[in-house]
Design an enzyme around this catalytic site. Structure first.
Site, PDB file in Angstrom:
ATOM      1  N   ARG A   8    -120.066  23.490 -53.604  1.00 35.00           N
ATOM      2  CA  ARG A   8    -119.282  22.970 -54.763  1.00 35.00           C
ATOM      3  C   ARG A   8    -117.675  22.858 -54.683  1.00 35.00           C
ATOM      4  O   ARG A   8    -116.840  21.853 -55.323  1.00 35.00           O
ATOM      5  CB  ARG A   8    -119.427  23.759 -55.684  1.00 35.00           C
ATOM      6  CG  ARG A   8    -121.144  23.681 -56.140  1.00 35.00           C
ATOM      7  CD  ARG A   8    -121.638  22.730 -56.714  1.00 35.00           C
ATOM      8  NE  ARG A   8    -121.713  22.172 -56.093  1.00 35.00           N
ATOM      9  CZ  ARG A   8    -122.408  21.895 -55.264  1.00 35.00           C
ATOM     10  NH1 ARG A   8    -123.860  22.558 -54.110  1.00 35.00           N
ATOM     11  NH2 ARG A   8    -122.984  20.068 -54.419  1.00 35.00           N
TER      12      ARG A   8
ATOM     13  N   HIS B   9    -114.769  27.911 -67.961  1.00 39.89           N
ATOM     14  CA  HIS B   9    -115.323  28.735 -67.344  1.00 39.89           C
ATOM     15  C   HIS B   9    -115.710  29.190 -66.416  1.00 39.89           C
ATOM     16  O   HIS B   9    -116.334  29.513 -65.066  1.00 39.89           O
ATOM     17  CB  HIS B   9    -117.367  27.552 -67.254  1.00 39.89           C
ATOM     18  CG  HIS B   9    -117.791  27.631 -68.402  1.00 39.89           C
ATOM     19  ND1 HIS B   9    -118.296  26.300 -68.822  1.00 39.89           N
ATOM     20  CD2 HIS B   9    -117.875  28.133 -69.395  1.00 39.89           C
ATOM     21  CE1 HIS B   9    -119.366  26.321 -70.311  1.00 39.89           C
ATOM     22  NE2 HIS B   9    -118.925  27.729 -70.247  1.00 39.89           N
TER      23      HIS B   9
END
Ligand SMILES: [Zn+2]
Length: 245
Positions: free
Chosen positions: A72, A125
């Protein structure tokens, strides 16, 4: 009709003394970053989200979780901020120039807002561009790329991405700062988020209750749409530059 809404939104933004922006996965998708679930293809298709993004998964199989986030991180490093990110950075500049407050709250972990020059950013987050140790949360600025996962230089614990996993609480202060900003802003922009996923809903409703104009920018209607002041249908990269010129 749409042009009329854009003009109204532009006017509200221009006159605001305090602006809060909430962004979600939609604005990242426009830079080619898939959502968490959309990235679970190929090698990763056989996993469940809870196998990749929980403290328990990391304890059980740290290598798999580390590799998932390394992939990612590489994807985010290759992505470029789009016109929507740049428009929000320009809006922050414009607010600073006229003494208005500006805060950008994001649910995204890719760091593209920072990359495009935004400064007052709350990452609800966390960020995949940062790592910390599993045991004590020591931040690490460099690590051995061959170790998987590498070790904390301070305490020897395994390093993990500095993101919020399923079942974890949001970073201390981040949600409070976001809610405070939502409750005192004149305009809240909700960009590329479905709007009723927490904490997005709390932020939008805190702003509405305080009398702010809530402007939604999203390609499709969301559960939040019936409640907002103005709903602008379209991509962030298309709509946002028209709001901040
Ligand atoms: Zn440590």
């Amino acid at each position: 009709m749409m042009d009329d809404s854009v003009a109204k939104a532009r006017e509200a933004i221009r006159d605001a003394r305090s602006i809060a922006v909430l962004t979600g996965a939609g604005i990242s998708a426009e830079s080619g970053i898939p959502t968490f679930r959309d990235a679970m293809t190929g090698l990763w298709a056989r996993f469940r989200p809870e196998d990749l993004a929980t403290p328990e998964a990391f304890q059980r199989d740290p290598r798999t979780v580390w590799d998932w986030y390394a992939a990612r991180r590489a994807q985010a490093a290759d992505a470029l901020p789009n016109a929507g990110h740049r428009a929000l950075a320009a809006l922050e500049e414009a607010c600073a120039a006229r003494g208005a407050e500006f805060i950008l709250v994001t649910q995204n972990v890719d760091g593209l807002h920072h990359a495009s020059g935004s400064r007052n950013v709350v990452e609800l987050h966390g960020s995949i561009r940062r790592v910390k140790c599993f045991d004590n949360g020591h931040p690490a600025s460099s690590w051995d790329p061959d170790g998987a996962p590498p070790r904390c230089l301070a305490c020897g614990a395994m390093l993990r991405p500095d993101v919020v996993w399923f079942g974890e609480v949001l970073p201390g202060g981040a949600l409070d700062a976001a809610l405070r900003a939502a409750a005192k802003c004149d305009v809240l922009l909700s960009v590329g988020t479905s709007g009723l996923v927490e904490p997005a809903a709390s932020l939008a409703f805190a702003a509405l209750e305080a009398g702010a104009a809530v402007i939604e920018v999203n390609p499709a209607a969301t559960p939040l749409t019936p409640h907002v002041t103005l709903a602008l249908r379209g991509a962030a990269g298309e709509i946002l530059p028209r709001l901040v010129v």
